[in-house]
Scaffold this active site. Structure first.
Site, PDB file in Angstrom:
ATOM      1  CG  LEU A   1      -1.844   1.181   1.409  1.00  0.00           C
ATOM      2  CD1 LEU A   1      -3.213   0.731   1.922  1.00  0.00           C
ATOM      3  CD2 LEU A   1      -1.266   2.217   2.361  1.00  0.00           C
TER       4      LEU A   1
ATOM      5  CB  SER B   1       3.263  12.038   6.497  1.00  0.00           C
ATOM      6  OG  SER B   1       2.691  11.080   5.653  1.00  0.00           O
TER       7      SER B   1
ATOM      8  CG  ASP C   1      -0.034  10.588   3.736  1.00  0.00           C
ATOM      9  OD1 ASP C   1      -1.032   9.964   3.377  1.00  0.00           O
ATOM     10  OD2 ASP C   1       0.130  11.003   4.896  1.00  0.00           O
TER      11      ASP C   1
HETATM   12  C1  FRU Z   1      -2.501  10.603   6.302  1.00  0.00           C
HETATM   13  C2  FRU Z   1      -1.766   9.878   7.419  1.00  0.00           C
HETATM   14  C3  FRU Z   1      -0.804  10.813   8.133  1.00  0.00           C
HETATM   15  C4  FRU Z   1       0.201   9.853   8.719  1.00  0.00           C
HETATM   16  C5  FRU Z   1       0.293   8.807   7.629  1.00  0.00           C
HETATM   17  C6  FRU Z   1       0.561   7.417   8.124  1.00  0.00           C
HETATM   18  O1  FRU Z   1      -2.952   9.733   5.331  1.00  0.00           O
HETATM   19  O2  FRU Z   1      -2.685   9.337   8.335  1.00  0.00           O
HETATM   20  O3  FRU Z   1      -1.406  11.644   9.087  1.00  0.00           O
HETATM   21  O4  FRU Z   1       1.427  10.454   8.975  1.00  0.00           O
HETATM   22  O5  FRU Z   1      -0.940   8.841   6.946  1.00  0.00           O
HETATM   23  O6  FRU Z   1       0.750   6.547   7.031  1.00  0.00           O
END
Ligand code: FRU
Length: 489
Positions: free
Chosen positions: A44, A107, A47
């Site tokens: 998967l 992220s 971000d």
């Molecule tokens: C957004 C999120 C971020 C986090 C990341 C984890 O899609 O939930 O807030 O850092 O994905 O994969």
């Protein structure tokens, strides 16, 4: 496979050889692999992270769980490009490896400093009671591409007044100072953004919460991004917990921006207009921007959403990134255009023009599953006109303009295998003009549609059969003239 917690929080080395081979073969057998979008080799993608230009190349990382189409132990996967179009898969960029990111390298963003690329990200950890403890961590990449993680986090606690939903630092430089916004949740479970400042990227001072007039706007703001463009200040973020409102906020979670005066960092204030959605389609979230060497502000988003199932899950992978878009501002509104570099993808060109009168028409040789198409409608008195694409006997994706409601409508009710039907199968938004321009980028399982030179964008995954490749033009209840150029990709 049942995705238990144990299975989701495995490192890539913990998977057996057979499991990886099976996964690769499942992905390889998928009819919906993309051809010109960034997608994960397995597992998967979510971000975009660390989008930057460093040492003569664009670098773009993404959130990645390698072992299946679920949210598990996240890595940063690294891709790079010289032209924003052709991306090379570099490999794992940041791996979760220590006590401060044990449950995922979440992220974050990147900026050049002292001849190196500094990557600031959220280390996600869980304790024995599965309580989350976020840290903000730093990795440094040298020009040879070697990545080194700092042993200690650069921000090691959540300030008072906020919960453990505290993540996604986005950094920028103003003069000699670095600033970062971080997505946060207040103790009263409302979302916001906080501001930090640093002189060296290593020591960060908590400045406080960014003051906006959205004090009660959802329960969490993910992936904030602050930027200045044409003398305006803009905060992009992805709020969770916003209810649908007319044609707006139809997806499970939203992504949008507030635009106004440049941020006053001394009192942490942003004076701004109302929250606007960045994209009107079905699948768009957590975008990130960067400044290109020639001064353009470029945005890439995740073409997917959390907590949704997609048909490719069966083949062991999920999601892709959007194409890069150049941002500008016109009359206090954000304009988004595909970056001009994408024109190198254009192969054979077809041109047609015609008048449609209460009819649906196909044209010789005008078919396809991967192409760019620019289509301009004018001189219309029809009630509705538009295009059916990725169309076959039973399937079609419909893009149309309703001249009575003055709305662009994207309908994926009959696009093929359904996705997220509980959130509706039609998206629409108000657009006015004597000319209506549709600019489409169609890949095997997606479409990005720029309306009237970037006034609005609709980004969506679609899952049609391979032979649903027709393109049809129609006008209902009257007449419409159109001209179209299509390029195979
Ligand atoms: C957004 C999120 C971020 C986090 C990341 C984890 O899609 O939930 O807030 O850092 O994905 O994969």
């Amino acid at each position: 496979m049942i995705w238990t917690k144990e299975k989701r929080y495995r490192r890539i080395e913990e998977a057996g050889k057979d499991e990886l081979l099976k996964l690769q073969s499942d992905v390889g057998g998928c009819e919906w692999r993309q051809t010109f979008h960034i997608q994960p080799e397995t597992g998967l993608l979510n971000d975009p992270n660390g989008f930057s230009f460093f040492n003569g190349e664009y670098h773009l990382f993404y959130q990645w769980f390698p072992l299946g189409p679920v949210h598990g132990l996240k890595y940063w996967y690294h891709t790079k490009s010289k032209d924003l179009v052709h991306w090379e898969n570099v490999g794992i960029g940041i791996e979760p490896s220590n006590a401060y990111d044990s449950h995922g390298a979440y992220s974050g963003s990147a900026i050049e400093h002292d001849g190196k690329l500094y990557l600031l990200y959220t280390g996600n950890t869980r304790d024995e009671n599965w309580v989350r403890h976020p840290y903000q961590c730093l990795a440094i990449m040298d020009p040879s591409g070697r990545m080194e993680k700092l042993e200690q986090p650069v921000i090691n606690h959540v300030p008072n007044g906020y919960t453990d939903h505290f993540r996604d630092p986005k950094v920028w430089k103003a003069g000699n100072e670095f600033y970062a916004v971080i997505g946060a949740q207040r103790e009263n479970e409302t979302g916001c953004v906080v501001l930090y400042r640093s002189l060296d990227m290593l020591h960060w001072e908590f400045k406080g919460e960014l003051k906006t007039n959205l004090s009660l706007f959802g329960y969490m703001w993910e992936c904030p991004d602050y930027l200045e463009l044409q003398d305006k200040g803009m905060l992009i973020f992805s709020p969770q917990g916003i209810s649908p409102d007319g044609e707006q906020f139809q997806n499970i979670y939203q992504s949008g921006y507030i635009l106004g005066e440049p941020m006053d960092v001394s009192n942490r204030t942003l004076t701004h207009g109302s929250f606007q959605e960045l994209d009107r389609g079905f699948d768009f979230y957590a975008p990130q921007t960067m400044l290109s060497p020639d001064g353009r502000r470029i945005l890439i988003g995740w073409m997917g959403l959390p907590e949704m199932e997609y048909p490719t899950d069966r083949n062991g992978w999920a999601h892709c990134l959007t194409l890069p878009r150049e941002l500008s501002i016109k009359d206090d509104k954000l304009i988004q255009k595909p970056v001009q570099e994408l024109q190198v993808l254009r192969k054979q060109k077809y041109e047609i023009s015609d008048v449609l009168l209460h009819e649906t028409k196909k044209f010789n040789n005008l078919t396809g599953t991967t192409y760019e198409m620019l289509c301009e409608f004018e001189n219309f008195d029809a009630a509705q006109f538009g295009i059916e694409f990725r169309a076959g006997d039973k399937e079609k994706t419909i893009l149309k303009y309703d001249t009575v409601q003055k709305k662009v409508i994207l309908d994926r009710t009959f696009s093929g295998e359904p996705v997220g039907e509980e959130y509706g199968t039609v998206r629409e938004c108000s657009v006015d003009g004597v000319k209506i321009k549709f600019h489409l980028f169609v890949d095997i399982s997606s479409v990005e549609i720029f309306i009237n030179d970037g006034e609005e964008v609709f980004t969506s995954r679609i899952f049609p059969k391979t032979d649903s490749n027709e393109i049809r033009f129609f006008a209902e209840g009257g007449r419409a003239y159109f001209q179209a150029s299509k390029w195979d990709i």
